[in-house]
Design a protein around this motif. Structure first.
Motif: not given
Length: 230
Positions: A14-17, A21-24, A86-88
């Protein structure tokens, strides 16, 4: 064969993707991480208390075959991670939808959507007040939705529902595995007994409540930052 790493693996998946992609550079979710600690803290405290009490009273339980075995307040450590990961992920989806869907297509309909859901879950909660998961879940969501509808009146409600509907896709995938194996066992005497494949229908409102609690605080912090001088 059952694996004690199953629930942990689902949470890391759940966290990985979203983390990667947070740094896109376009969505730039990583630049908004500073707004996450308060929403995560408040919602984790609320849901952990709820979750722990429900576990104590047999509203649901956790299958020891699929968890590491480390528990805090009766809850597996993976369940604690659930309320952060999950909220992240859902807020990442919310921000991505805001960026990629320029027009707020639900703006004109958001308060009608909110009102219809609010009325339905309120009526269902009253008619099923003896079913603890249904009643408590729906009443909790109804109170927050009423606050949003009549007091907060946010400009972002249409975008919230777009983000929520997209969030249901991964939520159903993860929750589908959790309920199919099952990692989480539900006491059907305390819910409506209506399943979306293997997922209690109440979980859709649980997801809405979890995401809406986070978005209310997340958007407040962003707007507060924008109002500060400099």
């Amino acid at each position: 064969m059952p694996s004690q790493y199953t629930y942990l693996a689902l949470m890391l998946f759940t966290l990985a993707g979203p983390l990667f992609l947070s740094f896109e550079k376009n969505v730039a979710y990583s630049k908004k991480w500073k707004y996450l600690p308060l929403p995560f803290f408040v919602t984790t405290v609320y849901f952990v208390i709820w979750d722990s009490l429900f576990t104590r009273h047999g509203i649901w339980s956790f299958n020891d075959n699929y968890i590491l075995g480390l528990k805090i307040f009766l809850l597996p450590i993976e369940e604690w991670l659930f309320f952060i990961f999950v909220p992240f992920a859902c807020l990442f989806i919310y921000e991505s939808a805001n960026y990629h869907i320029k027009k707020d297509y639900l703006q004109k309909y958001a308060y009608h959507i909110n009102a219809v859901i609010l009325i339905i879950i309120s009526v269902v909660a009253v008619l099923n007040i003896h079913k603890i998961y249904t009643a408590f879940n729906f009443i909790s969501a109804a109170v927050l939705m009423a606050y949003v509808q009549f007091i907060l009146k946010p400009h972002w409600l249409g975008r919230f529902y777009v983000g929520y509907f997209f969030s249901l896709i991964p939520f159903f995938l993860i929750n589908g595995v959790l309920t199919y194996l099952p990692v989480v066992r539900y006491n059907n005497a305390e819910n409506l007994g209506i399943r979306l494949i293997t997922i209690p229908i109440e979980d859709t409102i649980y997801c809405l409540l979890l995401l809406l609690m986070n978005v209310v605080m997340y958007e407040w912090l962003k707007e507060r930052k924008n109002r500060l001088p400099g």
